[in-house]
Design a protein around this motif. Sequence first.
Motif, PDB file in Angstrom:
ATOM      1  N   GLN A 115     -21.449  70.250  30.202  1.00 15.55           N
ATOM      2  CA  GLN A 115     -20.630  70.625  29.287  1.00 15.55           C
ATOM      3  C   GLN A 115     -19.196  70.123  29.375  1.00 15.55           C
ATOM      4  OE1 GLN A 115     -20.574  74.939  27.977  1.00 15.55           O
ATOM      5  NE2 GLN A 115     -22.194  75.168  29.476  1.00 15.55           N
ATOM      6  N   ILE A 116     -18.603  70.233  30.432  1.00 15.13           N
ATOM      7  CA  ILE A 116     -17.301  69.242  30.833  1.00 15.13           C
ATOM      8  C   ILE A 116     -17.380  68.036  30.544  1.00 15.13           C
ATOM      9  CG2 ILE A 116     -15.577  68.697  32.546  1.00 15.13           C
ATOM     10  CD1 ILE A 116     -15.359  71.756  31.652  1.00 15.13           C
ATOM     11  N   ALA A 117     -18.485  67.445  31.140  1.00  9.50           N
ATOM     12  CA  ALA A 117     -18.815  65.880  31.073  1.00  9.50           C
ATOM     13  C   ALA A 117     -18.836  65.288  29.823  1.00  9.50           C
ATOM     14  CB  ALA A 117     -19.746  65.437  31.970  1.00  9.50           C
ATOM     15  N   HIS A 118     -19.549  66.207  28.854  1.00  8.82           N
ATOM     16  CA  HIS A 118     -20.010  65.809  27.485  1.00  8.82           C
ATOM     17  C   HIS A 118     -18.555  66.053  26.433  1.00  8.82           C
ATOM     18  CE1 HIS A 118     -21.778  67.030  23.353  1.00  8.82           C
ATOM     19  NE2 HIS A 118     -22.428  65.768  23.690  1.00  8.82           N
ATOM     20  N   ALA A 119     -17.838  66.995  26.769  1.00  7.90           N
ATOM     21  CA  ALA A 119     -16.525  67.093  26.147  1.00  7.90           C
ATOM     22  C   ALA A 119     -15.459  65.735  26.205  1.00  7.90           C
ATOM     23  CB  ALA A 119     -15.919  68.419  26.651  1.00  7.90           C
ATOM     24  N   VAL A 120     -15.499  65.542  27.577  1.00  9.68           N
ATOM     25  CA  VAL A 120     -14.745  64.353  28.053  1.00  9.68           C
ATOM     26  C   VAL A 120     -15.198  63.159  27.179  1.00  9.68           C
ATOM     27  CG1 VAL A 120     -13.877  62.798  30.082  1.00  9.68           C
ATOM     28  CG2 VAL A 120     -13.842  65.322  30.326  1.00  9.68           C
ATOM     29  N   LEU A 121     -16.537  62.978  27.369  1.00  6.54           N
ATOM     30  CA  LEU A 121     -16.951  61.810  26.713  1.00  6.54           C
ATOM     31  C   LEU A 121     -16.870  61.779  25.330  1.00  6.54           C
ATOM     32  CD1 LEU A 121     -20.396  61.382  28.724  1.00  6.54           C
ATOM     33  CD2 LEU A 121     -18.509  59.773  28.820  1.00  6.54           C
ATOM     34  N   LEU A 122     -16.910  62.909  24.468  1.00  6.58           N
ATOM     35  CA  LEU A 122     -16.444  62.890  23.053  1.00  6.58           C
ATOM     36  C   LEU A 122     -15.210  62.568  22.638  1.00  6.58           C
ATOM     37  CD1 LEU A 122     -18.655  66.205  22.132  1.00  6.58           C
ATOM     38  CD2 LEU A 122     -19.110  63.822  21.576  1.00  6.58           C
ATOM     39  N   ILE A 123     -14.400  63.041  23.664  1.00  5.58           N
ATOM     40  CA  ILE A 123     -12.833  62.503  23.339  1.00  5.58           C
ATOM     41  C   ILE A 123     -12.762  61.114  23.428  1.00  5.58           C
ATOM     42  CG2 ILE A 123     -10.775  62.801  24.447  1.00  5.58           C
ATOM     43  CD1 ILE A 123     -11.358  65.584  25.115  1.00  5.58           C
ATOM     44  N   ILE A 124     -13.258  60.364  24.695  1.00  7.04           N
ATOM     45  CA  ILE A 124     -13.253  59.112  24.882  1.00  7.04           C
ATOM     46  C   ILE A 124     -13.848  58.334  23.695  1.00  7.04           C
ATOM     47  CG2 ILE A 124     -14.234  57.139  26.076  1.00  7.04           C
ATOM     48  CD1 ILE A 124     -14.001  58.790  28.589  1.00  7.04           C
ATOM     49  N   LEU A 125     -15.124  58.916  23.002  1.00  7.16           N
ATOM     50  CA  LEU A 125     -15.698  58.182  21.939  1.00  7.16           C
ATOM     51  C   LEU A 125     -14.929  58.360  20.583  1.00  7.16           C
ATOM     52  CD1 LEU A 125     -18.320  56.937  20.422  1.00  7.16           C
ATOM     53  CD2 LEU A 125     -18.979  59.304  20.478  1.00  7.16           C
ATOM     54  N   PHE A 126     -14.236  59.473  20.717  1.00 13.26           N
ATOM     55  CA  PHE A 126     -13.401  59.663  19.399  1.00 13.26           C
ATOM     56  C   PHE A 126     -12.298  58.670  19.195  1.00 13.26           C
ATOM     57  CE2 PHE A 126      -9.294  61.978  17.479  1.00 13.26           C
ATOM     58  CZ  PHE A 126      -9.982  62.088  16.382  1.00 13.26           C
ATOM     59  N   ILE A 127     -11.435  58.484  20.463  1.00 11.85           N
ATOM     60  CA  ILE A 127     -10.416  57.590  20.669  1.00 11.85           C
ATOM     61  C   ILE A 127     -10.829  55.979  20.375  1.00 11.85           C
ATOM     62  CG2 ILE A 127      -8.847  56.562  22.164  1.00 11.85           C
ATOM     63  CD1 ILE A 127      -8.473  59.346  23.469  1.00 11.85           C
ATOM     64  N   SER A 128     -12.249  55.735  20.920  1.00 16.74           N
ATOM     65  CA  SER A 128     -12.569  54.368  20.752  1.00 16.74           C
ATOM     66  C   SER A 128     -12.937  54.078  19.102  1.00 16.74           C
ATOM     67  CB  SER A 128     -14.176  54.207  21.359  1.00 16.74           C
ATOM     68  OG  SER A 128     -13.779  54.303  22.923  1.00 16.74           O
ATOM     69  N   VAL A 129     -13.605  55.071  18.605  1.00 16.22           N
ATOM     70  CA  VAL A 129     -13.688  54.888  16.997  1.00 16.22           C
ATOM     71  C   VAL A 129     -12.526  54.919  16.422  1.00 16.22           C
ATOM     72  CG1 VAL A 129     -14.769  56.256  15.070  1.00 16.22           C
ATOM     73  CG2 VAL A 129     -16.162  56.366  17.046  1.00 16.22           C
ATOM     74  N   LEU A 130     -11.464  55.455  16.593  1.00 14.56           N
ATOM     75  CA  LEU A 130     -10.381  55.368  16.004  1.00 14.56           C
ATOM     76  C   LEU A 130      -9.716  53.976  16.244  1.00 14.56           C
ATOM     77  CD1 LEU A 130      -8.652  58.787  16.156  1.00 14.56           C
ATOM     78  CD2 LEU A 130      -9.656  57.802  14.364  1.00 14.56           C
ATOM     79  N   SER A 131      -9.830  53.183  17.514  1.00 12.93           N
ATOM     80  CA  SER A 131      -9.364  51.981  17.890  1.00 12.93           C
ATOM     81  C   SER A 131     -10.092  50.919  16.868  1.00 12.93           C
ATOM     82  CB  SER A 131      -9.508  51.872  19.201  1.00 12.93           C
ATOM     83  OG  SER A 131      -9.127  50.479  19.692  1.00 12.93           O
ATOM     84  N   GLU A 132     -11.463  51.148  16.599  1.00  9.68           N
ATOM     85  CA  GLU A 132     -12.234  50.249  16.042  1.00  9.68           C
ATOM     86  C   GLU A 132     -11.714  50.211  14.690  1.00  9.68           C
ATOM     87  OE1 GLU A 132     -15.144  47.328  15.977  1.00  9.68           O
ATOM     88  OE2 GLU A 132     -14.320  48.381  17.651  1.00  9.68           O
ATOM     89  N   LEU A 133     -11.363  51.359  14.174  1.00  9.38           N
ATOM     90  CA  LEU A 133     -10.716  51.486  12.654  1.00  9.38           C
ATOM     91  C   LEU A 133      -9.280  50.711  12.782  1.00  9.38           C
ATOM     92  CD1 LEU A 133     -12.096  55.030  11.672  1.00  9.38           C
ATOM     93  CD2 LEU A 133     -12.773  52.538  10.790  1.00  9.38           C
ATOM     94  N   GLY A 134      -8.790  50.309  13.612  1.00  8.52           N
ATOM     95  CA  GLY A 134      -7.466  49.794  13.571  1.00  8.52           C
ATOM     96  C   GLY A 134      -6.282  50.742  13.911  1.00  8.52           C
ATOM     97  N   VAL A 135      -6.659  51.962  14.363  1.00 10.24           N
ATOM     98  CA  VAL A 135      -5.570  53.019  14.481  1.00 10.24           C
ATOM     99  C   VAL A 135      -4.847  52.667  15.927  1.00 10.24           C
ATOM    100  CG1 VAL A 135      -5.016  55.361  14.688  1.00 10.24           C
ATOM    101  CG2 VAL A 135      -6.978  54.552  13.070  1.00 10.24           C
ATOM    102  N   ASP A 136      -3.576  52.791  15.783  1.00  2.18           N
ATOM    103  CA  ASP A 136      -2.898  52.648  17.234  1.00  2.18           C
ATOM    104  C   ASP A 136      -2.942  53.682  18.002  1.00  2.18           C
ATOM    105  OD1 ASP A 136      -1.266  51.847  19.109  1.00  2.18           O
ATOM    106  OD2 ASP A 136       0.307  52.027  18.199  1.00  2.18           O
ATOM    107  N   THR A 137      -4.242  53.161  19.162  1.00  3.67           N
ATOM    108  CA  THR A 137      -4.443  54.725  19.912  1.00  3.67           C
ATOM    109  C   THR A 137      -3.398  55.090  21.083  1.00  3.67           C
ATOM    110  OG1 THR A 137      -5.774  52.907  21.264  1.00  3.67           O
ATOM    111  CG2 THR A 137      -6.960  54.114  19.668  1.00  3.67           C
ATOM    112  N   THR A 138      -2.499  54.212  21.281  1.00  7.25           N
ATOM    113  CA  THR A 138      -1.619  54.315  22.116  1.00  7.25           C
ATOM    114  C   THR A 138      -0.811  55.389  21.977  1.00  7.25           C
ATOM    115  OG1 THR A 138      -1.548  52.141  23.015  1.00  7.25           O
ATOM    116  CG2 THR A 138       0.429  53.454  23.547  1.00  7.25           C
ATOM    117  N   SER A 139      -0.267  55.362  20.561  1.00  2.00           N
ATOM    118  CA  SER A 139       0.646  56.406  19.947  1.00  2.00           C
ATOM    119  C   SER A 139      -0.187  57.577  19.542  1.00  2.00           C
ATOM    120  CB  SER A 139       1.156  56.187  18.705  1.00  2.00           C
ATOM    121  OG  SER A 139       0.276  55.526  17.807  1.00  2.00           O
ATOM    122  N   LEU A 140      -1.534  57.522  19.529  1.00  2.00           N
ATOM    123  CA  LEU A 140      -2.471  58.615  19.145  1.00  2.00           C
ATOM    124  C   LEU A 140      -2.777  59.493  20.584  1.00  2.00           C
ATOM    125  CD1 LEU A 140      -4.454  60.346  17.427  1.00  2.00           C
ATOM    126  CD2 LEU A 140      -6.267  58.566  18.134  1.00  2.00           C
TER     127      LEU A 140
END
Length: 273
Positions: free
Chosen positions: A62-87
């Motif tokens: 469960q812990i690993a799944h939650a961490v991977l989902l956060i990484i995936l969420f940031i990667s998707v936003l980065s793909e959309l052009g969102v500045d993930t550094t500030s995010l």
Amino acid sequence: MDLTNAQLNDWTDIALQWAGMIWPALLLLVIGLWVTKRVRNLLVSLLKRKNMDEAAASFIGQIAHAVLLIILFISVLSELGVDTTSLIAALGAAGLAVGLALKGSMENLAAGILLVSQRPFKKGDFVEGAGVSGSVDRIAMLNTRLITPDNKLIVVPNASLVNGNLTNYSAQPTRRLDLLVGVGYDDDIRLVKETLNEIIAVEPRGMKDPEPMVAVSELADSSVNFTVRVWVDSADYWPTKFDLTEKIKLTFDEKGISIPFPQRDVHLYKHSE
């Protein structure tokens, strides 16, 4: 109002640009969700093959799944052009605020990590803690689920189990069964002791080592109390306790040994007028 060719071209370019970003992001999201689920399942399976308890392996998954989902969420936003550094900085600040607001939940999460690392119990163990008891069914991120003998589900916060006394009745392979048997003062205690020893001797689930014990433990108000101690396998504790209690009562009835019960004398006084 009609659009000029230049405006139409601008809108078309914007739409194509967004389409070029959305489709890869959407594809990344779909594949990422599938991959994170597969990684969690593979991790849990690997931990189980390494002889880790099922409840602990599920918690780590469960812990690993939650961490991977956060990484995936940031990667998707980065793909959309969102500045993930500030995010990421904003998420860090928001996480701190949420952590302070949900102090109890963070405490339960930390307690869950302690339960998994220290392993005071495993799935299927019968435990008592936080005022309840039951068989361990699952260790979740914030709570532990117990199943009572009458098949009720109890959800206990992890912090309650870590911060309080915890008894694991299944931790040891054997348990000592203690019975308190009271007989009347008029009964022959030598006969009583001999009878109890005979009952224990023919009990197949009772162990010979450590040796069973029958002894007079108390001269109570209305009875002579015997303590009967027998070592049994932990899984046989309750069946043996119930069977021995029944055998003692039936055998005492056959031999005329009394089992006293509390009595009270009531005296009535008549006052003459």
